[in-house]
Motif scaffolding. Structure first.
Motif, PDB file in Angstrom:
ATOM      1  N   UNK A   1       0.831  -1.209   0.000  1.00 37.90           N
ATOM      2  CA  UNK A   1       0.000   0.000   0.000  1.00 37.90           C
ATOM      3  C   UNK A   1       0.863   1.256   0.000  1.00 37.90           C
ATOM      4  N   UNK A   2       1.962   1.228   0.759  1.00 38.76           N
ATOM      5  CA  UNK A   2       2.835   2.397   0.824  1.00 38.76           C
ATOM      6  C   UNK A   2       3.464   2.694  -0.537  1.00 38.76           C
ATOM      7  N   UNK A   3       3.998   1.679  -1.184  1.00 40.64           N
ATOM      8  CA  UNK A   3       4.634   1.899  -2.482  1.00 40.64           C
ATOM      9  C   UNK A   3       3.632   2.400  -3.525  1.00 40.64           C
ATOM     10  N   UNK A   4       2.408   1.865  -3.467  1.00 39.10           N
ATOM     11  CA  UNK A   4       1.380   2.328  -4.393  1.00 39.10           C
ATOM     12  C   UNK A   4       1.062   3.797  -4.133  1.00 39.10           C
ATOM     13  N   UNK A   5       0.887   4.146  -2.853  1.00 40.41           N
ATOM     14  CA  UNK A   5       0.597   5.545  -2.506  1.00 40.41           C
ATOM     15  C   UNK A   5       1.718   6.467  -2.978  1.00 40.41           C
ATOM     16  N   UNK A   6       2.945   6.110  -2.680  1.00 41.08           N
ATOM     17  CA  UNK A   6       4.077   6.987  -3.012  1.00 41.08           C
ATOM     18  C   UNK A   6       4.202   7.172  -4.524  1.00 41.08           C
ATOM     19  N   UNK A   7       4.037   6.087  -5.256  1.00 37.67           N
ATOM     20  CA  UNK A   7       4.136   6.150  -6.706  1.00 37.67           C
ATOM     21  C   UNK A   7       2.985   6.953  -7.309  1.00 37.67           C
ATOM     22  N   UNK A   8       1.758   6.654  -6.884  1.00 37.79           N
ATOM     23  CA  UNK A   8       0.596   7.335  -7.458  1.00 37.79           C
ATOM     24  C   UNK A   8       0.545   8.805  -7.074  1.00 37.79           C
ATOM     25  N   UNK A   9       1.158   9.150  -5.947  1.00 36.66           N
ATOM     26  CA  UNK A   9       1.198  10.547  -5.517  1.00 36.66           C
ATOM     27  C   UNK A   9       2.227  11.357  -6.296  1.00 36.66           C
ATOM     28  N   UNK A  10       3.136  10.684  -6.983  1.00 38.58           N
ATOM     29  CA  UNK A  10       4.116  11.373  -7.812  1.00 38.58           C
ATOM     30  C   UNK A  10       5.273  11.983  -7.050  1.00 38.58           C
ATOM     31  N   UNK A  11       5.514  11.502  -5.838  1.00 37.07           N
ATOM     32  CA  UNK A  11       6.559  12.101  -5.006  1.00 37.07           C
ATOM     33  C   UNK A  11       7.939  11.998  -5.653  1.00 37.07           C
ATOM     34  N   UNK A  12       8.339  10.797  -6.007  1.00 37.75           N
ATOM     35  CA  UNK A  12       9.691  10.614  -6.526  1.00 37.75           C
ATOM     36  C   UNK A  12       9.880  11.239  -7.895  1.00 37.75           C
ATOM     37  N   UNK A  13       8.859  11.189  -8.735  1.00 34.93           N
ATOM     38  CA  UNK A  13       8.999  11.782 -10.063  1.00 34.93           C
ATOM     39  C   UNK A  13       9.175  13.293  -9.976  1.00 34.93           C
ATOM     40  N   UNK A  14       8.457  13.947  -9.045  1.00 39.20           N
ATOM     41  CA  UNK A  14       8.600  15.393  -8.882  1.00 39.20           C
ATOM     42  C   UNK A  14       9.933  15.749  -8.250  1.00 39.20           C
ATOM     43  N   UNK A  15      10.386  14.938  -7.284  1.00 46.98           N
ATOM     44  CA  UNK A  15      11.685  15.187  -6.664  1.00 46.98           C
ATOM     45  C   UNK A  15      12.801  15.097  -7.700  1.00 46.98           C
ATOM     46  N   UNK A  16      12.742  14.087  -8.553  1.00 43.17           N
ATOM     47  CA  UNK A  16      13.785  13.952  -9.576  1.00 43.17           C
ATOM     48  C   UNK A  16      13.690  15.066 -10.612  1.00 43.17           C
ATOM     49  N   UNK A  17      12.483  15.530 -10.893  1.00 48.91           N
ATOM     50  CA  UNK A  17      12.320  16.654 -11.814  1.00 48.91           C
ATOM     51  C   UNK A  17      12.987  17.902 -11.254  1.00 48.91           C
ATOM     52  N   UNK A  18      12.858  18.107  -9.952  1.00 43.50           N
ATOM     53  CA  UNK A  18      13.444  19.285  -9.306  1.00 43.50           C
ATOM     54  C   UNK A  18      14.949  19.150  -9.079  1.00 43.50           C
ATOM     55  N   UNK A  19      15.337  18.026  -8.513  1.00 43.82           N
ATOM     56  CA  UNK A  19      16.687  17.870  -7.984  1.00 43.82           C
ATOM     57  C   UNK A  19      17.600  16.993  -8.837  1.00 43.82           C
ATOM     58  N   UNK A  20      17.032  16.271  -9.787  1.00 44.43           N
ATOM     59  CA  UNK A  20      17.836  15.328 -10.557  1.00 44.43           C
ATOM     60  C   UNK A  20      17.851  13.978  -9.879  1.00 44.43           C
ATOM     61  N   UNK A  21      18.864  13.204 -10.139  1.00 40.64           N
ATOM     62  CA  UNK A  21      18.965  11.834  -9.635  1.00 40.64           C
ATOM     63  C   UNK A  21      19.463  11.880  -8.195  1.00 40.64           C
ATOM     64  N   UNK A  22      18.554  11.730  -7.227  1.00 39.45           N
ATOM     65  CA  UNK A  22      18.939  11.848  -5.823  1.00 39.45           C
ATOM     66  C   UNK A  22      18.732  10.530  -5.095  1.00 39.45           C
TER      67      UNK A  22
END
Length: 204
Positions: free
Chosen positions: A177-198
């Protein structure tokens, strides 16, 4: 020249923080980065971090429940208290890491979660922490790879209330459930868009 001054300030603040707690085994750091499940999982992956607890802080309601905080009427942030061994990782290092786990340009919340409980903030517990946080903010404002303004505030810490047991280590108790939430919320994709490969985006 300004960058050198900022870096010098960070080093000085870090040394001051280390000196102030030379006889202590641990320190704590309180931050808000949107969903506290995600803040827990990001920081518990860092060597030297001993424990991360989800909770509520910054508001006016005593001992709030998740339901109350979610109503957006208590003034509380979803926050995390990070306990760490300062001989293994410094407050300055954790502060620098924090910025790259959030979108500090969003004044409305974080990713798919909007409203006051999901605002970002760093809560300083004393003047030493305030100096470290200020130096970290100054550094990231000079080095950020995007043009948008950073809106994450530095706030004097107030009472921190632990969240309900089912929120603690949610990402471990409910990994699918956590991985689904994090992915569907777009957290990592937005972080990488802002900061690059972190690093934080690869812990999940």
């Amino acid at each position: 020249m300004k960058i050198h001054n900022v870096l010098g300030g960070i080093l000085g603040a870090a040394l001051l923080a280390h000196s102030a707690v030379a006889n202590a085994e641990t320190q704590t750091m309180i931050v808000a980065g949107g969903c506290f499940w995600c803040v827990e999982s990001d920081f518990e992956a860092v060597e030297g971090v001993l424990k991360v607890e989800s909770g509520y802080t910054g508001g006016h309601t005593k001992n709030p429940s998740y339901r109350q905080v979610s109503s957006k009427t208590t003034g509380h942030f979803e926050a995390a208290k990070i306990t760490f061994d300062d001989e293994l990782v410094s407050l300055a290092e954790l502060s620098a890491y924090f910025w790259k786990t959030i979108d500090p340009t969003d004044a409305t919340g974080q990713f798919c979660d909007k409203g006051s409980p999901y605002y970002t903030a760093m809560f300083y517990q004393d003047d030493v922490q305030k100096a470290v946080f200020e130096a970290s903010l100054a550094d990231v404002e000079h080095t950020k790879p995007f043009d948008e303004e950073i809106v994450t505030p530095l706030i004097k810490a107030s009472d921190f209330y632990l969240a309900e047991d089912y929120h603690q280590d949610y990402y471990q108790k409910n990994p699918i459930r956590y991985r689904y939430y994090r992915s569907s919320c777009g957290r990592d994709s937005q972080i990488e868009k802002l900061w690059g490969d972190v690093a934080s985006s690869h812990y999940h």
